[in-house]
Design a protein around this motif. Sequence first.
Motif, short mmCIF file in Angstrom:
data_model
loop_
_atom_site.label_atom_id
_atom_site.label_comp_id
_atom_site.label_asym_id
_atom_site.label_seq_id
_atom_site.Cartn_x
_atom_site.Cartn_y
_atom_site.Cartn_z
N ILE A 136 4.65 4.01 3.28
CA ILE A 136 4.75 5.40 2.85
C ILE A 136 6.04 5.51 2.05
O ILE A 136 7.14 5.33 2.60
CB ILE A 136 4.75 6.37 4.06
CG1 ILE A 136 3.54 6.10 4.97
CG2 ILE A 136 4.75 7.83 3.58
CD1 ILE A 136 3.55 6.88 6.27
N VAL A 137 5.92 5.75 0.75
CA VAL A 137 7.11 5.71 -0.11
C VAL A 137 7.65 7.10 -0.43
O VAL A 137 8.78 7.24 -0.91
CB VAL A 137 6.85 4.92 -1.42
CG1 VAL A 137 6.65 3.44 -1.13
CG2 VAL A 137 5.66 5.48 -2.17
N GLY A 138 6.87 8.12 -0.17
CA GLY A 138 7.32 9.48 -0.43
C GLY A 138 6.22 10.44 -0.02
O GLY A 138 5.17 10.00 0.44
N ALA B 57 5.54 12.03 7.98
CA ALA B 57 6.13 11.28 6.86
C ALA B 57 5.23 11.42 5.63
O ALA B 57 5.71 11.58 4.51
CB ALA B 57 6.30 9.82 7.24
N PRO C 193 11.80 -1.41 3.49
CA PRO C 193 11.01 -0.61 4.42
C PRO C 193 11.18 -1.08 5.86
O PRO C 193 11.40 -2.26 6.11
CB PRO C 193 9.57 -0.84 3.96
CG PRO C 193 9.65 -1.51 2.65
CD PRO C 193 10.98 -2.15 2.54
N ARG D 262 2.55 9.83 -0.90
CA ARG D 262 2.52 8.60 -1.70
C ARG D 262 2.56 7.39 -0.78
O ARG D 262 3.55 7.14 -0.09
CB ARG D 262 3.71 8.58 -2.66
CG ARG D 262 3.48 9.47 -3.90
CD ARG D 262 4.71 9.52 -4.79
NE ARG D 262 5.20 8.19 -5.10
CZ ARG D 262 6.50 7.86 -5.08
NH1 ARG D 262 7.42 8.74 -4.73
NH2 ARG D 262 6.88 6.63 -5.39
N VAL D 263 1.42 6.68 -0.74
CA VAL D 263 1.32 5.49 0.10
C VAL D 263 0.91 4.32 -0.77
O VAL D 263 0.00 4.44 -1.59
CB VAL D 263 0.26 5.67 1.23
CG1 VAL D 263 0.39 4.56 2.26
CG2 VAL D 263 0.42 7.02 1.90
N THR E 100 11.27 13.48 6.10
CA THR E 100 11.57 12.62 4.95
C THR E 100 12.64 11.58 5.28
O THR E 100 13.18 10.94 4.39
CB THR E 100 12.08 13.48 3.77
OG1 THR E 100 13.23 14.21 4.21
CG2 THR E 100 11.03 14.46 3.29
N TYR F 58 11.68 7.09 4.52
CA TYR F 58 11.12 6.39 3.36
C TYR F 58 12.01 5.22 2.96
O TYR F 58 13.23 5.38 2.95
CB TYR F 58 10.99 7.33 2.16
CG TYR F 58 10.15 8.55 2.40
CD1 TYR F 58 8.93 8.47 3.06
CD2 TYR F 58 10.57 9.80 1.94
CE1 TYR F 58 8.17 9.62 3.27
CE2 TYR F 58 9.81 10.94 2.14
CZ TYR F 58 8.61 10.85 2.81
OH TYR F 58 7.87 11.97 3.01
N PRO F 59 11.48 4.08 2.53
CA PRO F 59 10.06 3.73 2.64
C PRO F 59 9.74 3.29 4.09
O PRO F 59 10.52 2.58 4.70
CB PRO F 59 9.93 2.55 1.68
CG PRO F 59 11.32 1.95 1.58
CD PRO F 59 12.29 3.04 1.88
N LEU F 60 8.60 3.76 4.58
CA LEU F 60 8.25 3.56 5.99
C LEU F 60 6.98 2.71 6.13
O LEU F 60 5.94 3.03 5.56
CB LEU F 60 8.03 4.92 6.66
CG LEU F 60 7.47 4.90 8.08
CD1 LEU F 60 8.52 4.43 9.08
CD2 LEU F 60 6.96 6.28 8.50
N GLU G 131 3.52 9.47 11.68
CA GLU G 131 3.13 9.03 10.34
C GLU G 131 2.65 10.20 9.49
O GLU G 131 2.89 10.25 8.29
CB GLU G 131 2.03 7.97 10.43
CG GLU G 131 2.50 6.60 10.90
CD GLU G 131 2.65 6.50 12.41
OE1 GLU G 131 2.16 7.40 13.13
OE2 GLU G 131 3.26 5.52 12.88
#
Length: 349
Positions: free
Chosen positions: A11-13, A48, A121, A16-17, A54, A57-59, A45
């Motif tokens: 999960i980058v934002g 996020a 991450p 946004r995955v 927030t 990230y990145p998670l 999750e």
Amino acid sequence: MATELMRRAVIVGPRRVEIEESALPGLAGDDVLVRVRHSALCTFEQRAFTGADTRFYPLYGGHEMAGVVEATGPQVVNIKTGDKVAIWAIDRCGSCYSCRRGYACENVWFKRAGGEKPKGPMGPAGLATHKLAKEYQVFKLSPDADLLEASLTEPLACVLRSVNKANVVAGDSVVIVGGGVMGLLHVMVCKGRGAQVIVSEPHAGRRADSLKFGASAAIDPNAGDFAEQVKGLTNGRGADVIVVATSYVPALQASFGALAKGGRVMVYARMEPKGALLNLDPNWFHDNEIVLTGTISTSPIEFQQSAQVVSSRALDLRSVISATYSLDEITPAFEASVDLGTYRVVVNP
Ligand SMILES: [Zn+2]
Ligand SMILES: [Zn+2]
């Protein structure tokens, strides 16, 4: 021979995955490599994904997973290739005060390694084709366990800890505040212990569903005084146990008025907003012998208990799974998971 690759979701934002590919890790010591079959999307999750949280990230998300052991390190003793397993992705040092008393570990792994928090991450990393775990995190299931149900071993373990701590016994009247997936798991477990179970939930569809899961009544907290409604269903006594499985502070405050003598209140969910306060008379605890407590995550004992419930298939856990998606459909899977019409959404990597 081509190197075998693993794929995992990052999960980058907000919303946004990405799917990332890397080589399979080598195994050392007590490492266990699990081929993940099912990985459920939990609130952590989901928050996020939506951007409600927030911080990470990145998670590498995904902490509710089950699969089959693909390989084991040289020091692994209890787990074998081909075993069906559930993984407790949260890591523990095993030697701090909290670990030894069955609470969440005080030492996150990067602190133990003496290092800095990594730049790349991090996270439980269960939304992946493969998960590398330590043997102590891997819980063996029976050969005929259903792996889709087994993806719910972790949330069920959290619920077992809650119900154990609230000491729900046969004949108790239990009110579950909040008819989401954690509320429904509480309904099943409390019903199995011989309690009368009442669900309080403002959403009509969820109220109707809770009856199918074993609740004997479902009340709308907005349709009248909460305490009066509970007393009306419990011969005027009130509830022996109230589990608050929603973050809404006024719902927790209202629960105190609906307790019987000796009643227990379990704060299951993290309350919002942060810093909100309760208003309580200390003599009310004294005069009525009330217990107010909370629970977070689970312990190795309850995780093992949950793995045994999953192995024996004593509970119909499939019934709280609303939909399954492939790893490539991770974004629609997340979108479905945050819809009020779903309970657990599971990704099949
Ligand atoms: Zn969870
Ligand atoms: Zn520890």
